[in-house]
Write an enzyme that holds these catalytic residues in place. Structure first.
Site, mmCIF file in Angstrom:
data_model
loop_
_atom_site.group_PDB
_atom_site.id
_atom_site.type_symbol
_atom_site.label_atom_id
_atom_site.label_comp_id
_atom_site.label_asym_id
_atom_site.label_seq_id
_atom_site.Cartn_x
_atom_site.Cartn_y
_atom_site.Cartn_z
ATOM 1 N N LYS A 42 1.157 -1.102 -0.311
ATOM 2 C CA LYS A 42 -0.032 0.127 -0.332
ATOM 3 C C LYS A 42 0.361 1.103 0.268
ATOM 4 O O LYS A 42 -0.136 2.448 -0.580
ATOM 5 C CB LYS A 42 -0.726 -0.389 1.381
HETATM 6 C C1 LIG Z 1 -4.927 -4.558 1.494
HETATM 7 C C2 LIG Z 1 -3.527 -6.461 1.338
HETATM 8 C C3 LIG Z 1 -3.761 -6.997 0.209
HETATM 9 C C4 LIG Z 1 -5.714 -6.585 -0.244
HETATM 10 O O1 LIG Z 1 -5.378 -6.078 -0.826
HETATM 11 P P1 LIG Z 1 -6.708 -5.139 -2.131
HETATM 12 O O2 LIG Z 1 -6.693 -4.436 -2.798
HETATM 13 O O3 LIG Z 1 -7.903 -4.821 -0.960
HETATM 14 O O4 LIG Z 1 -6.769 -6.286 -2.481
HETATM 15 C C5 LIG Z 1 -3.215 -8.047 0.507
HETATM 16 N N1 LIG Z 1 -2.271 -8.073 1.308
HETATM 17 C C6 LIG Z 1 -1.403 -7.384 2.350
HETATM 18 C C7 LIG Z 1 -1.040 -7.753 2.814
HETATM 19 C C8 LIG Z 1 -2.399 -5.848 2.185
HETATM 20 O O5 LIG Z 1 -1.875 -5.179 2.371
#
Ligand SMILES: *Cc1c(COP(=O)(O)O)cnc(C)c1O
Length: 435
Positions: free
Chosen positions: A107
């Site tokens: 993210k």
């Molecule tokens: C947020 C997250 C996901 C999921 O991603 P999405 O875009 O919500 O499908 C998967 N793995 C980790 C470690 C995350 O922080």
């Protein structure tokens, strides 16, 4: 570029407005009015381009002219200040490591990009923007770090007391400056409910500009399409039939991959890999879409019962079930299967995966059973130390803390405890009058 609301009951708006508002006035997610594919030559020669050059070419149609060219280049350079390496496990499976950013989860890119866009739009504005975000762990850290020190933007993060890991809590609570952590006596759903209530609270929204920083915001969602191009750049000279297995929760990441494909990226197929929160897996089997309350798993960033970006996927495929099914498979796995996969990856490939990546690996393996000629890339969405307890328990080997994590562990936790919505509202109102 203008954006329309997927609820179709609000006027189309600019990139700037869509970023500042987050959600359209009719509560719909924003979607770009058009998607123009990049020339074939771009993908044929992508190995000669830097990450920054790829990003500029891919994102400019969504962002210009409201952010001018040179500003967009600066924002991209600052956002992409770390690597996105592909590690090959064998001739059929690779992993794309998305955890080399400051908070070691994927993210970071979206949060850093969005923070800089908001910072640009707000630079001459005397009115502060408040970013309000509920987190079950990773989002809060990435947003806090991405927005740290951005002028004109205050960040307020709600997290459930005692329900995030030590590392995650430190990432939320030690930064100071324009970042405030509210420690909620409750679970993640309570935090999420308070945030939703704040956005609907006219007493608040008439007095301050609130926005969200999860993947419903286009500035957090769109830059994720770059990951798929970065992986392609590293693999296309060696392999045809590239398939992505994406560990999915809110489906923002996999949906961004589909946007890359709309831009012309040669992707053969997508796999959405899920834990036991399996709304989409069930949908692709039965054509029935039944959101339900989330269940708790060891891959907790994917504990989502009603994925917010699925509506964007439906838009990309014009709600045509057969077209979607031809391009997307989905599999779900239990915690036991996840742990067994972590062991297998470690034993067979000497690679340490976190629980989310391990689910991506399982999705890749399931797909390869029927499609042995593909090269499947699973996205490793978090560094294994972010899930230290599970990882050390499963692979029985102590993990070293990387530098980014060590430095944050020495910081001092500062949080404000709250237990109900009124405390959040009065905190926000007080803060606003004191700025
Ligand atoms: C947020 C997250 C996901 C999921 O991603 P999405 O875009 O919500 O499908 C998967 N793995 C980790 C470690 C995350 O922080």
């Amino acid at each position: 570029m203008n954006y329309y609301s997927l609820n179709h009951k609000a006027p189309n708006t600019t990139f700037k407005n869509a970023v500042i508002k987050g959600l359209a006035p009719d509560r719909g997610l924003y979607f770009p009015e058009s998607i123009t594919p990049l020339p074939k030559s771009f993908f044929e020669n992508i190995d000669k381009l830097t990450y920054q050059e790829i990003a500029f070419e891919a994102l400019k149609q969504f962002v210009l002219p409201e952010i001018p060219k040179d500003e967009l280049k600066r924002i991209i350079n600052e956002t992409l200040s770390f690597d996105f390496p592909v590690v090959e496990l064998n001739k059929n499976i690779s992993t794309l490591e998305l955890f080399h950013g400051p908070t070691m989860a994927f993210k970071d890119v979206g949060a850093r990009f969005m923070a800089r866009c908001l910072g640009y739009f707000n630079k001459d504005n005397r009115e502060q923007v408040t970013v309000l975000v509920a987190t079950s762990g990773d989002t809060g850290g990435a947003v806090a770090n991405g927005f740290l020190g951005v002028k004109g933007v205050n960040v307020v993060i709600l997290y459930p007391s005692g329900k995030v890991s030590d590392i995650q809590e430190k990432q939320l609570t030690t930064l100071g400056q324009n970042i405030t952590a509210l420690e909620v006596d409750g679970v993640f759903d309570d935090c999420q409910d308070m945030v939703k209530r704040a956005f609907l609270d006219e007493d608040l929204t008439s007095k301050m500009q609130l926005t969200s920083a999860n993947s419903i915001n286009i500035a957090r969602w769109l830059p994720q399409l770059l990951y798929f191009m970065f992986a392609y750049k590293q693999l296309y000279n060696q392999y045809d039939n590239i398939v992505f297995s994406v560990p999915s929760g809110n489906f923002g990441n996999v949906c961004a991959g589909m946007m890359a494909q709309q831009l012309g990226l040669p992707v053969k197929h997508f796999v959405a890999s899920n834990n036991e929160n399996n709304v989409v897996t069930t949908y692709l089997k039965t054509e029935n879409y039944n959101p339900k309350p989330s269940v708790q798993t060891i891959s907790n960033a994917m504990d989502v019962g009603n994925p917010s970006n699925f509506i964007r996927i439906q838009e990309i495929y014009k709600s045509d079930f057969e077209t979607l099914k031809n391009n997307l498979s989905s599999f779900s796995f239990t915690d036991e299967e996840t742990k067994a996969a972590m062991k297998e990856i470690y034993n067979n490939h000497h690679y340490v995966a976190d629980p989310h990546g391990a689910i991506g690996y399982l999705g890749a393996k399931f797909y390869l059973k029927e499609n042995p000629n593909a090269h499947c890339v699973f996205l490793e969405t978090a560094h294994p130390v972010k899930f230290l307890d599970v990882v050390e328990d499963v692979i029985k080997e102590e993990q070293k803390l990387p530098r980014q994590i060590q430095s944050v562990m020495n910081g001092k936790k500062v949080s404000i405890k709250i237990s109900e919505y009124n405390e959040l509202a009065s905190y926000l109102l007080n803060k606003n009058t004191h700025n």
